[in-house]
Design an enzyme around this catalytic site. Structure first.
Site: not given
Length: 424
Positions: A60, A313, A341
């Site tokens: 999210e 990340g 993605e």
């Protein structure tokens, strides 16, 4: 069950909440940190009067990032407070907005009325934006008491979840009636929210903001340089991303079969949760693969068969390093993860059959010829090998994925307009 009974049961469940935190902390020590924030104690100093965005965890948070950046640009005078519930989500939020002084962050307190009230009095937001379907009755009620409009953004509601909410109509109906805007992905989901008690005029079909992602050209350039440094420009590289327990063995078995035909193939294996980084690396070694951990800083060499992506990340960068992308959480009944993605990075996309969290997106990609699904190691290996040996087919899949993304963009603009209408 009404909200009063719900709140009573939530208080009675405090020992279970403490036990759950303790059990999670045994696997992920970060759960033992910042516990006070979960009860609205020891919250960091914050600028007040801005926009509050809640994104429960990593997925999210990533989905919210384009919206947050757009809100920062559209309202340069307002601070943004982003909350989440998990350490991995917290780490992702901090890494994404490390250089943005107007973004402040803490955990969202548990859904006790006193904790929700203390949090809102500390932040004093002009509006609350909740990502997807993280519905907390007391937080929403405390917002309504203070006249703070609440938005459910990029909302999803499966048929199964709708049936669950319907069983607690005395709790669900007043909660949804207190919401100012529910921006849903599809008309089917919109009707489910209406049936559960949301005001029809507050439910809008905006589409999924996950289509409104952009790829930083510098990311692609950095990935190309990294592959050149590792001398993998001429090697087939595939990634298995966001894998869950039970999937790594299947992926490694598939990779072994790929290596039988393409001995120079490289697999990038990225576990979903950091508490599994060590065990997945040990599994790679136990199965006889020459592996390297991304966190070690060691270079990938000709002998490296598996790179374990054990950093936070970096998922988009690791996707950019690969030629073919498998998205995990789908070989086991977890519901899958974000298929868009890798598609946005111009990669052919593979998955397992369990995609119930992304049914509409999966259908769009599948119908366009941009997604292939496999249920076991043999099928996954065949799919990877086929794309290695047929680069034209791989390119066609990648192009089809990009076309799906471009055709479905625009949800973010609609959502921002809806938020703007409530920010008065």
């Amino acid at each position: 069950m009404n909200r009063t009974l719900y709140t009573l049961l939530f208080h009675l469940g405090l020992p279970l909440i403490a036990l759950r935190l303790w059990l999670r902390a045994r696997k992920a020590p970060a759960y033992a940190q910042r516990i006070g924030e979960r009860f609205a104690r020891g919250l960091p100093m914050m600028q007040q009067g801005g926009i509050w965005v809640h994104a429960v965890s990593v997925g999210e948070s990533i989905a919210a990032a384009p919206m947050v950046r757009a809100l920062l640009a559209r309202y340069p005078h307002l601070p943004l407070t982003i909350t989440c519930m998990t350490p991995t989500g917290s780490e992702r939020i901090r890494s994404m907005f490390a250089n943005e002084p107007r973004v402040q962050h803490c955990y969202l307190p548990y859904d006790f009325p006193w904790a929700a009230a203390r949090f809102l009095d500390h932040v004093r937001p002009k509006i609350g934006v909740i990502m997807e379907t993280e519905l907390w009755p007391n937080h929403i009620h405390q917002c309504a008491k203070r006249g703070i409009p609440t938005v459910l953004a990029n909302a999803r509601l499966s048929e199964r979840s709708a049936r669950g909410y319907a069983k607690f109509a005395r709790l669900t109906r007043p909660m949804l009636a207190e919401m100012s805007l529910i921006a849903v992905q599809t008309e089917t989901e919109a009707q489910r929210f209406r049936d559960l008690g949301a005001h029809p005029e507050c439910v809008q079909v905006t589409g999924s903001i996950k289509f409104d992602l952009t790829v930083d050209p510098q990311l692609l350039s950095r990935a190309a340089r990294q592959r050149a440094d590792w001398q993998t420009l001429d090697r087939p590289v595939w990634i298995a991303a966001s894998t869950h327990a039970g999937e790594d063995e299947v992926v490694l078995s598939a990779h072994r079969q790929v290596l039988a035909h393409h001995p120079d193939a490289l697999l990038i294996l990225v576990p979903r949760h950091p508490e599994r980084f060590d065990s997945v690396y040990e599994l790679v070694r136990q199965q006889g693969f020459t592996g390297v951990r991304r966190s070690s800083g060691e270079p990938v060499t000709r002998e490296t068969a598996v790179l374990v992506g054990d950093t936070m990340g970096e998922l988009l960068f690791l996707y950019a390093l690969a030629d073919i992308a498998f998205v995990g959480g789908s070989l086991v009944p977890n519901g899958g993860h974000n298929l868009l993605e890798p598609a946005a990075l111009d990669k052919p996309v593979l998955s397992g059959p369990h995609l119930f969290n992304f049914l509409e997106i999966a259908a769009l990609l599948r119908n366009a010829g941009a997604l292939k699904e496999s249920s076991d190691a043999v099928g996954l290996a065949a799919a990877v090998q086929g794309l290695i040996e047929q680069p034209d087919q791989a390119k066609a899949m990648a192009d089809a994925g990009l076309a799906v993304i471009k055709a479905n963009q625009g949800a973010l603009s609609k959502l921002l307009d809806g938020i703007g209408g409530l920010l008065r």
